[in-house]
Structures are given as structure tokens and as C-alpha cells.
Design an enzyme around this catalytic site. Structure first.
Site, PDB file in Angstrom:
ATOM      1  N   GLY A 116     -17.893  -0.154  -6.778  1.00 49.70           N
ATOM      2  CA  GLY A 116     -17.640   0.369  -5.381  1.00 49.70           C
ATOM      3  C   GLY A 116     -17.247   1.849  -5.339  1.00 49.70           C
ATOM      4  N   ALA A 117     -16.278   2.024  -6.449  1.00 46.37           N
ATOM      5  CA  ALA A 117     -15.521   3.484  -6.492  1.00 46.37           C
ATOM      6  C   ALA A 117     -16.396   4.209  -7.067  1.00 46.37           C
ATOM      7  CB  ALA A 117     -14.239   2.954  -7.266  1.00 46.37           C
ATOM      8  N   SER A 134       0.844  -1.154  -0.031  1.00 38.12           N
ATOM      9  CA  SER A 134       0.054  -0.151   0.074  1.00 38.12           C
ATOM     10  C   SER A 134       0.903   1.329   0.008  1.00 38.12           C
ATOM     11  CB  SER A 134      -0.791  -0.002   1.390  1.00 38.12           C
ATOM     12  OG  SER A 134      -1.392   1.461   1.571  1.00 38.12           O
ATOM     13  N   LYS A 186     -14.243  -2.883   3.893  1.00 38.56           N
ATOM     14  CA  LYS A 186     -14.981  -1.765   4.146  1.00 38.56           C
ATOM     15  C   LYS A 186     -16.302  -1.847   4.195  1.00 38.56           C
ATOM     16  CE  LYS A 186     -12.119   0.686   0.575  1.00 38.56           C
ATOM     17  NZ  LYS A 186     -12.398   1.803  -0.651  1.00 38.56           N
ATOM     18  N   TYR A 225      -4.813   4.018 -11.733  1.00 33.60           N
ATOM     19  CA  TYR A 225      -3.228   4.616 -11.460  1.00 33.60           C
ATOM     20  C   TYR A 225      -2.108   3.731 -11.704  1.00 33.60           C
ATOM     21  CZ  TYR A 225      -3.505   2.868  -6.818  1.00 33.60           C
ATOM     22  OH  TYR A 225      -3.644   2.065  -5.648  1.00 33.60           O
ATOM     23  N   ASN A 273     -14.083   3.768   4.900  1.00 38.44           N
ATOM     24  CA  ASN A 273     -12.666   3.526   4.547  1.00 38.44           C
ATOM     25  C   ASN A 273     -11.683   4.398   5.492  1.00 38.44           C
ATOM     26  OD1 ASN A 273     -12.848   6.069   3.517  1.00 38.44           O
ATOM     27  ND2 ASN A 273     -11.350   5.922   2.117  1.00 38.44           N
TER      28      ASN A 273
HETATM   29  P1  NAP Z   1     -15.498  -3.132  -8.413  1.00 34.50           P
HETATM   30  O1  NAP Z   1     -16.447  -2.803  -7.219  1.00 34.50           O
HETATM   31  O2  NAP Z   1     -15.120  -4.475  -8.529  1.00 34.50           O
HETATM   32  O3  NAP Z   1     -16.221  -2.570  -9.678  1.00 34.50           O
HETATM   33  C1  NAP Z   1     -15.430  -2.943 -10.830  1.00 34.50           C
HETATM   34  C2  NAP Z   1     -16.170  -2.058 -12.266  1.00 34.50           C
HETATM   35  O4  NAP Z   1     -15.344  -2.627 -13.147  1.00 34.50           O
HETATM   36  C3  NAP Z   1     -17.553  -2.601 -12.512  1.00 34.50           C
HETATM   37  O5  NAP Z   1     -18.320  -1.424 -12.868  1.00 34.50           O
HETATM   38  C4  NAP Z   1     -17.418  -3.807 -13.294  1.00 34.50           C
HETATM   39  O6  NAP Z   1     -18.613  -3.810 -14.354  1.00 34.50           O
HETATM   40  C5  NAP Z   1     -16.398  -3.202 -14.095  1.00 34.50           C
HETATM   41  N1  NAP Z   1     -15.526  -4.129 -14.975  1.00 34.50           N
HETATM   42  C6  NAP Z   1     -14.902  -4.974 -14.469  1.00 34.50           C
HETATM   43  N2  NAP Z   1     -14.284  -5.906 -15.516  1.00 34.50           N
HETATM   44  C7  NAP Z   1     -14.982  -5.539 -16.594  1.00 34.50           C
HETATM   45  C8  NAP Z   1     -15.227  -5.914 -18.044  1.00 34.50           C
HETATM   46  N3  NAP Z   1     -14.228  -7.030 -18.482  1.00 34.50           N
HETATM   47  N4  NAP Z   1     -15.717  -5.229 -18.909  1.00 34.50           N
HETATM   48  C9  NAP Z   1     -16.435  -4.350 -18.436  1.00 34.50           C
HETATM   49  N5  NAP Z   1     -16.525  -3.859 -17.303  1.00 34.50           N
HETATM   50  C10 NAP Z   1     -15.754  -4.471 -16.426  1.00 34.50           C
HETATM   51  O7  NAP Z   1     -14.067  -2.306  -8.310  1.00 34.50           O
HETATM   52  P2  NAP Z   1     -13.799  -0.872  -7.682  1.00 34.50           P
HETATM   53  O8  NAP Z   1     -13.357  -0.904  -6.127  1.00 34.50           O
HETATM   54  O9  NAP Z   1     -15.001  -0.124  -8.010  1.00 34.50           O
HETATM   55  O10 NAP Z   1     -12.474  -0.393  -8.484  1.00 34.50           O
HETATM   56  C11 NAP Z   1     -12.348  -0.058  -9.880  1.00 34.50           C
HETATM   57  C12 NAP Z   1     -11.082   0.179 -10.271  1.00 34.50           C
HETATM   58  O11 NAP Z   1     -10.797   1.428  -9.555  1.00 34.50           O
HETATM   59  C13 NAP Z   1      -9.985  -0.573  -9.904  1.00 34.50           C
HETATM   60  O12 NAP Z   1      -9.057  -0.875 -11.045  1.00 34.50           O
HETATM   61  C14 NAP Z   1      -9.173   0.004  -8.856  1.00 34.50           C
HETATM   62  O13 NAP Z   1      -7.811  -0.260  -8.595  1.00 34.50           O
HETATM   63  C15 NAP Z   1      -9.359   1.498  -9.067  1.00 34.50           C
HETATM   64  N6  NAP Z   1      -9.504   2.385  -7.803  1.00 34.50           N
HETATM   65  C16 NAP Z   1      -8.809   3.495  -7.730  1.00 34.50           C
HETATM   66  C17 NAP Z   1      -8.761   4.365  -6.756  1.00 34.50           C
HETATM   67  C18 NAP Z   1      -7.785   5.341  -6.632  1.00 34.50           C
HETATM   68  O14 NAP Z   1      -7.712   6.221  -5.646  1.00 34.50           O
HETATM   69  N7  NAP Z   1      -7.469   6.029  -7.808  1.00 34.50           N
HETATM   70  C19 NAP Z   1      -9.675   4.039  -5.514  1.00 34.50           C
HETATM   71  C20 NAP Z   1     -10.459   3.086  -5.758  1.00 34.50           C
HETATM   72  C21 NAP Z   1     -10.534   2.045  -6.841  1.00 34.50           C
HETATM   73  P3  NAP Z   1     -19.733  -5.080 -13.739  1.00 34.50           P
HETATM   74  O15 NAP Z   1     -20.707  -4.360 -12.703  1.00 34.50           O
HETATM   75  O16 NAP Z   1     -20.422  -5.309 -14.976  1.00 34.50           O
HETATM   76  O17 NAP Z   1     -18.996  -6.185 -12.958  1.00 34.50           O
END
Ligand code: NAP
Length: 271
Positions: free
Chosen positions: A127-128, A9, A61, A215, A82
Site C-alpha cells: 500500500g505505501a 498513534s 483507508k 521508522y 487517509n
Molecule cells: P503492506 O501493504 O502490507 O505491504 C507490505 C510489503 O512488504 C509488500 O511489498 C510485501 O511483499 C513486503 N513484505 C512483507 N513481508 C515480507 C517478507 N517476509 N519478505 C519480503 N517482502 C515482504 O504494508 P504497507 O502499508 O505498504 O507498509 C509497509 C511498511 O511501511 C510497514 O512497516 C509500515 O509500518 C511502513 N510505513 C511507514 C510509513 C511512514 O510514514 N514512515 C507509512 C506507511 C507505512 P508481498 O507483496 O510479496 O507480500
């Protein structure tokens, strides 16, 4: 910080910078809780520590909520915490992800705050995305269209905020050039699948801002492509920084100077 796995992390590095920049004495450390550990026992151990607060990350979370004494209304709406503030023996839960994201976007592009009816396309409804969507609505943004592979999840976000709309990813690809701000919140494009993009696009609205919360890599293929079309871009690691900033403010009431910290974090991420 509690979570699993969290050995890599970046939060300890970020909070160390905040402590230095505010001349505040403190320690931010990780406390990994493996899925096979007894979570309740670990919470008892944590209660015994003299903490000002802690972060909670994947996969706890939601699980943390039953151990709290109080929860901020915004975190309650999202159903995920969080950040926990420990005060007078009580644990109070917050969620800084979505608000942190909006602060990172508005600090890079302050002009968007004056046009709250700008059209926003959000790709993803995980979730994000949920946290970001609530934070945008709370901040007064009124025109948010959400496209997700599983359309029902996008629809759920519109039920909570009737001014939002849900569309399919195919429709989003067709209509991408109608939007002032495009926010990519899915995991598509993340290392090692850096050649992937959630939707193809061949044109963007003039002056469009394109943001990606992924990122790793710092500049995703989606952002590279947007840049080639003269869009302004917003990088995902700044969300990481601003959600941590808001947590730090909750614990300490101090505001670190953020100058160049995004560049420094970028260097750390690039190794
Ligand atoms: P999550 O709850 O698992 O949601 C994943 C999202 O991606 C859902 O909308 C999912 O669609 C979509 N997805 C996954 N595989 C896909 C595919 N093959 N085709 C189309 N859509 C797809 O994850 P999360 O926590 O929201 O995180 C999402 C991303 O954001 C991750 O890469 C994470 O590392 C990043 N993130 C970054 C920060 C930051 O501080 N920059 C913070 C949090 C998260 P479905 O609903 O259809 O499954």
C-alpha cells in the site's frame, strides 16, 4: 483520526506541534473504531461532529471511500484515502502518504528535483509503495524499477506507469549498485525483527541516496549498512511528518515552520 488500533498513534503529537507553530486554535483527537463496531453507525456519529477534517488509517483507508461526497483524483487513482476534509457538510477524500513521502525526500535532498531521470529502485509493492510510486511519477520521475517478493504486485504498478519496470528481489540484490535512489518500503527490518534486511548488498553507486520508510527503529539495519557504504540516508519518520503536514495544509491552508521538527519527532520515538 479514525482507525484501529490507534491508541499509540503519533499523529496527535505531530498535529499539536503544527497547531502550536501556526498559533492556530484546534484539537486533534483519536476516535478508535474496533472491527466489531458497526462502521456505518460510527460514520453517522462522526457526521454529527463539527469537524474540519479527519485522518483515516488502517484498516479503513479503502472502506471510507463509499462514505465520501467527493474524492481527489490522486486518491482515486490509488484507491485509498487517509485524509478527509469536511467542508459545507461534504466529505472530500485525499491521500497524503505518497506526496508526503516525496516532499520529505525532496526537502532533505533538494538537488534530486533537478535530475528527474535519476534511477530509482523501489523495494516493495504494498500500500505505501503504491502511493509513493504514483507520487514519484506525478512529480516527473521517469526511471523507477520496482522489486517485490510477489512480482505480480510490482508488475501491476508498471501497468499503470509503462515507464516503470518490475524485477525480482534477487535481481534487485544483483543490480543494487546501478541506482541513484533506493527506497525500502517493505515491513522488513521493523521492530522486533531489527536484524533483517530485505536484500543483501555489498556495494552502492557513488552518491546514492538510500531511504527506508520503516521508522521503528529510526535507523534500520538497511540504512545502517548503506551508511557504512558512504550512502546518504533518508529516515522513515520524516514521511510520517510530511504526510501529516500535507493533511494539515488541506484542513487549514496554513504552513507550519518545519525547522527541527524531524529531530523532535525522533526524540519522541526514541522515548
Ligand atoms: P503492506 O501493504 O502490507 O505491504 C507490505 C510489503 O512488504 C509488500 O511489498 C510485501 O511483499 C513486503 N513484505 C512483507 N513481508 C515480507 C517478507 N517476509 N519478505 C519480503 N517482502 C515482504 O504494508 P504497507 O502499508 O505498504 O507498509 C509497509 C511498511 O511501511 C510497514 O512497516 C509500515 O509500518 C511502513 N510505513 C511507514 C510509513 C511512514 O510514514 N514512515 C507509512 C506507511 C507505512 P508481498 O507483496 O510479496 O507480500
Amino acid at each position: 483520526m479514525i482507525g484501529y488500533p490507534i491508541q499509540h498513534s503519533l499523529s496527535p503529537w505531530i498535529h499539536e506541534q503544527f497547531l502550536k507553530r501556526t498559533n492556530h486554535n484546534g484539537v486533534y483527537t483519536i476516535f478508535e473504531i474496533a472491527p466489531e463496531d458497526n462502521f456505518e453507525d460510527e460514520m453517522i456519529k462522526l457526521r454529527e461532529q463539527e469537524l474540519d477534517g479527519f485522518n483515516v488509517t488502517v484498516p479503513y483507508k479503502e472502506k471510507i471511500i463509499e462514505y465520501l461526497d467527493d474524492i481527489d483524483p490522486y486518491a482515486k487513482k490509488i484507491g485509498a484515502v487517509n485524509t478527509v476534509k469536511c467542508k459545507d457538510g461534504k466529505w472530500i477524500g485525499y491521500n497524503t502518504d505518497g506526496i508526503g513521502y516525496v516532499r520529505s525526500l525532496e526537502s532533505k535532498y533538494p538537488e534530486i528535483q533537478t535530475v528527474k531521470d535519476c534511477t530509482i529502485l523501489m523495494l516493495g509493492a504494498g500500500g505505501a509503495a503504491k502511493g509513493i510510486c504514483h507520487a514519484l511519477v506525478d512529480k516527473g520521475y521517469t526511471s523507477i524499477t520496482i522489486a517485490n517478493r510477489t512480482k505480480e504486485k510490482a508488475q501491476l504498478l508498471t501497468e499503470q506507469h509503462p515507464s516503470n519496470q518490475a524485477i525480482s528481489l534477487e535481481d534487485a540484490a544483483q543490480r543494487v549498485n546501478e541506482f541513484d535512489i533506493i527506497i525500502q518500503t517493505t515491513s522488513i527490518g521493523m521492530k522486533p525483527n531489527t536484524e533483517e534486511m530485505i536484500i543483501p548488498f555489498t556495494s552502492l553507486k557513488q552518491g546514492a541516496i538510500v531511504s527506508d520508510i520503516v521508522y521503528q527503529p529510526i535507523v534500520t539495519k538497511f540504512l545502517q549498512h548503506a551508511k557504512e557504504m558512504n550512502a546518504s540516508i533518508h529516515l522513515g519518520h520524516t514521511m510520517l511528518l510530511y504526510q501529516a503536514l500535507y493533511a494539515f495544509e488541506i484542513w487549514t491552508n496554513l504552513e507550519p515552520n518545519m525547522k527541527h521538527l524531524d529531530d523532535e519527532l525522533q526524540h519522541v520515538l526514541e522515548g
